[in-house]
Design a protein around this motif. Structure first.
Motif, PDB file in Angstrom:
ATOM      1  N   PHE A  13       0.835  -1.205   0.000  1.00 36.00           N
ATOM      2  CA  PHE A  13       0.000   0.000   0.000  1.00 36.00           C
ATOM      3  C   PHE A  13       0.868   1.254   0.000  1.00 36.00           C
ATOM      4  N   TRP A  29       0.868   4.034  -2.773  1.00 37.61           N
ATOM      5  CA  TRP A  29       0.478   5.383  -2.371  1.00 37.61           C
ATOM      6  C   TRP A  29       1.534   6.389  -2.817  1.00 37.61           C
ATOM      7  N   THR A  73      -4.570  -1.042  -4.645  1.00 39.53           N
ATOM      8  CA  THR A  73      -4.173  -2.146  -3.770  1.00 39.53           C
ATOM      9  C   THR A  73      -5.276  -3.199  -3.729  1.00 39.53           C
TER      10      THR A  73
END
Length: 82
Positions: A10, A14, A64
């Motif tokens: 993640f 991100w 994700t």
């Protein structure tokens, strides 16, 4: 997958989405015609970092989720391993 792996994936997604979202819609000080003394003329007038971070978070959650869905999908597993 373990929770640490999910958090790491993640975070990478991100960060990539945040870097991709940063330049979208920026106006530089030179374009606005108001260059503040001591700053770079290419610096953004209003960076709106919180808004961009929220957009990057939404993108990272979706990406994700799609990644983990694809990794756990039986049909895709059989397709990739034939």
């Amino acid at each position: 997958m373990q929770i640490g792996s999910i958090i790491a994936v993640f975070f990478v997604i991100w960060w990539l989405s945040f870097v991709a979202v940063l330049p979208i819609g920026n106006r530089s000080q030179a374009e606005a015609g108001e260059v503040v003394a001591g700053t770079d003329p290419a610096a953004p007038v209003t960076p709106r970092l919180l808004r961009r971070a929220l957009i990057a978070t939404a993108l990272a959650v979706v990406m994700t989720g799609l990644l983990f869905w694809a990794l756990s999908n039986e049909t895709l597993y059989h397709y990739w391993n034939r």
